[in-house]
Design a protein around this motif. Structure first.
Motif, mmCIF file in Angstrom:
data_model
loop_
_atom_site.group_PDB
_atom_site.id
_atom_site.type_symbol
_atom_site.label_atom_id
_atom_site.label_comp_id
_atom_site.label_asym_id
_atom_site.label_seq_id
_atom_site.Cartn_x
_atom_site.Cartn_y
_atom_site.Cartn_z
ATOM 1 N N GLN A 282 0.824 -1.207 0.000
ATOM 2 C CA GLN A 282 0.000 0.000 0.000
ATOM 3 C C GLN A 282 0.858 1.256 0.000
ATOM 4 O OE1 GLN A 282 -3.466 -0.317 -0.329
ATOM 5 N NE2 GLN A 282 -3.122 1.798 -0.973
ATOM 6 N N VAL A 283 2.021 1.207 0.671
ATOM 7 C CA VAL A 283 2.944 2.345 0.653
ATOM 8 C C VAL A 283 3.379 2.638 -0.784
ATOM 9 C CG1 VAL A 283 5.269 3.105 1.282
ATOM 10 C CG2 VAL A 283 3.783 2.115 3.021
ATOM 11 N N TYR A 284 3.741 1.590 -1.525
ATOM 12 C CA TYR A 284 4.173 1.788 -2.913
ATOM 13 C C TYR A 284 3.030 2.333 -3.773
ATOM 14 C CZ TYR A 284 8.864 -0.194 -2.636
ATOM 15 O OH TYR A 284 10.182 -0.397 -2.361
ATOM 16 N N ILE A 285 1.833 1.786 -3.594
ATOM 17 C CA ILE A 285 0.683 2.260 -4.370
ATOM 18 C C ILE A 285 0.385 3.719 -4.042
ATOM 19 C CG2 ILE A 285 -1.814 1.987 -4.642
ATOM 20 C CD1 ILE A 285 -1.301 -1.072 -4.337
ATOM 21 N N ASN A 286 0.402 4.057 -2.753
ATOM 22 C CA ASN A 286 0.162 5.448 -2.354
ATOM 23 C C ASN A 286 1.222 6.377 -2.935
ATOM 24 O OD1 ASN A 286 -2.004 4.526 -0.871
ATOM 25 N ND2 ASN A 286 -0.998 4.678 1.119
ATOM 26 N N ALA A 287 2.463 5.905 -2.964
ATOM 27 C CA ALA A 287 3.548 6.728 -3.513
ATOM 28 C C ALA A 287 3.309 7.000 -4.989
ATOM 29 C CB ALA A 287 4.885 6.037 -3.301
ATOM 30 N N PHE A 288 2.941 5.958 -5.747
ATOM 31 C CA PHE A 288 2.657 6.150 -7.174
ATOM 32 C C PHE A 288 1.590 7.222 -7.377
ATOM 33 C CE2 PHE A 288 -0.144 5.337 -10.768
ATOM 34 C CZ PHE A 288 0.751 5.347 -11.831
ATOM 35 N N GLN A 289 0.514 7.115 -6.614
ATOM 36 C CA GLN A 289 -0.607 8.033 -6.797
ATOM 37 C C GLN A 289 -0.232 9.452 -6.387
ATOM 38 O OE1 GLN A 289 -4.332 4.932 -6.547
ATOM 39 N NE2 GLN A 289 -3.728 5.903 -4.636
ATOM 40 N N ALA A 290 0.549 9.582 -5.305
ATOM 41 C CA ALA A 290 0.957 10.915 -4.867
ATOM 42 C C ALA A 290 1.929 11.555 -5.849
ATOM 43 C CB ALA A 290 1.591 10.832 -3.475
ATOM 44 N N ILE A 291 2.864 10.772 -6.378
ATOM 45 C CA ILE A 291 3.898 11.312 -7.261
ATOM 46 C C ILE A 291 3.324 11.685 -8.623
ATOM 47 C CG2 ILE A 291 6.008 10.710 -8.531
ATOM 48 C CD1 ILE A 291 6.736 8.940 -6.046
ATOM 49 N N THR A 292 2.469 10.820 -9.170
ATOM 50 C CA THR A 292 1.996 11.017 -10.541
ATOM 51 C C THR A 292 0.662 11.751 -10.617
ATOM 52 O OG1 THR A 292 0.753 8.938 -10.655
ATOM 53 C CG2 THR A 292 3.113 8.857 -11.205
ATOM 54 N N GLY A 293 -0.110 11.728 -9.536
ATOM 55 C CA GLY A 293 -1.455 12.294 -9.586
ATOM 56 C C GLY A 293 -2.437 11.416 -10.342
ATOM 57 N N GLN A 294 -2.025 10.172 -10.630
ATOM 58 C CA GLN A 294 -2.866 9.244 -11.374
ATOM 59 C C GLN A 294 -3.324 8.110 -10.456
ATOM 60 O OE1 GLN A 294 -0.243 7.863 -14.468
ATOM 61 N NE2 GLN A 294 -0.043 9.872 -15.427
ATOM 62 N N PRO A 295 -4.516 7.561 -10.685
ATOM 63 C CA PRO A 295 -4.927 6.393 -9.900
ATOM 64 C C PRO A 295 -4.087 5.185 -10.290
ATOM 65 C CG PRO A 295 -6.517 6.813 -11.639
ATOM 66 C CD PRO A 295 -5.547 7.962 -11.665
ATOM 67 N N PHE A 296 -3.794 4.339 -9.317
ATOM 68 C CA PHE A 296 -3.074 3.111 -9.627
ATOM 69 C C PHE A 296 -4.083 2.050 -10.025
ATOM 70 C CE2 PHE A 296 -1.263 -1.044 -8.439
ATOM 71 C CZ PHE A 296 -0.134 -1.018 -9.242
#
Length: 318
Positions: A282-296
């Motif tokens: 979940q940390v990695y998924i949250n990071a993706f969404q925060a960094i890119t502004g895109q839903p994972f």
């Protein structure tokens, strides 16, 4: 809850040629100067594999894709195609023997980090002179490059200065000038875009190679949670004032859990509980969404992730 069964723990595909299996990536060299790089879900620390984290490989590949797309105007990169969410087809490059780390803040925990050296009283490091009076995690007067040698033979990377890079013949003057300018421009773009997402890009590493024409190409990954340190901007002022660690994407939960239970360099690794695996995913998924502004959007096609990867790479079978 994250589906803990969707794990790509390895991508050993016999139909693909010239394999090279790293700690996290499984790679294959094609005969036409292309390379297949498959990001597994393995997580590495203490020079060993600790576990496999569902969707970690997809997060890292897609985060790097976001940044490669947004920095292609600054420097050409190695990407040729994305046949699968975990896979990059890239140009086969001659990797340059210097790893470039750009730092914007007085931060870090390792023995060679600038914060550790600064707290020991050093002010001259990596060819830079830092002023007195900086606080832990304070912004540097300007971002600096802290290069290290790239140990291809399993040795340890060693700190370098620009003068040493040139005197040892690791890079030519033209190569160093180009890489330095590109790295600082990439970092500036990264900081600017991260700030719009409420993030601080603290430091990051870049890897460069040359193609058959000698052109310098950005390789590996860029601005991912594994290659970069991000802080959450909202909590930074209080942390700086209080002398505490700024809030970040804390991927060290597994690392800390293991280190508290054994000597991770010599002892067997205890079995990591499923809830720890899920929390890290979940940390990695949250990071993706925060960094890119895109839903994972997890790719759950195929009976298993390996089946999906095999199917998507079938056109490259020899």
């Amino acid at each position: 809850m994250t589906d803990l069964t969707r794990i790509l723990d390895q991508a050993h595909i016999p139909e693909l040629p010239n394999p090279y299996f790293g700690k996290v990536r499984d790679c294959y060299d094609l005969p036409d100067d292309r390379r297949i790089l498959i990001s597994s879900d393995r997580i590495s620390a203490f020079d060993r594999i600790l576990a496999a984290i569902p969707f970690k490989g997809q997060v890292l590949t897609q985060t790097a894709r976001f940044w490669f797309d947004h920095t292609a105007d600054i420097c050409p990169n190695h990407v040729l195609a994305y046949p699968d969410p975990n896979v990059v087809i890239g140009k086969k490059l001659t990797i340059l023997p210097v790893e470039i780390v750009v730092r914007g803040y007085l931060a870090g925990t390792t023995g060679t980090s600038i914060l550790t050296l600064y707290k020991k009283g050093q002010r001259e490091m990596y060819g830079h002179s830092l002023p007195d009076g900086l606080r832990d995690n304070q912004a540097l007067p300007a971002p600096i490059i802290t290069p290290t040698s790239k140990a291809f033979d399993g040795g340890h990377d060693e700190p370098l200065t620009a003068a040493e890079i040139l005197s040892q013949g690791l890079l030519t003057q033209a190569q160093w000038d180009r890489i330095s300018a590109v790295a600082l421009a990439l970092f500036a773009r990264g900081q600017e875009m991260a700030a719009k997402r409420g993030l601080i890009l603290v430091d990051t590493k870049y890897e460069f190679g040359t193609d058959t024409d000698g052109q310098i190409i950005l390789a590996d990954e860029i601005h991912t949670p594994d290659s970069s340190r991000y802080w959450l901007a909202d909590g930074y002022p209080d942390a700086l004032e209080n002398g505490t660690r700024p809030p970040s994407f804390d991927k060290d939960v597994i690392r800390s859990w293991v280190a508290a239970r054994c000597d991770p360099y010599t002892d067997p690794i205890p079995e990591i509980p499923p809830e720890m695996i899920a929390a890290t995913a979940q940390v990695y998924i949250n990071a993706f969404q925060a960094i890119t502004g895109q839903p994972f959007v997890p790719d759950t096609t195929g009976a298993t992730p390996l089946d999906r990867v095999r199917k998507n790479l079938a056109p490259y079978f020899i």
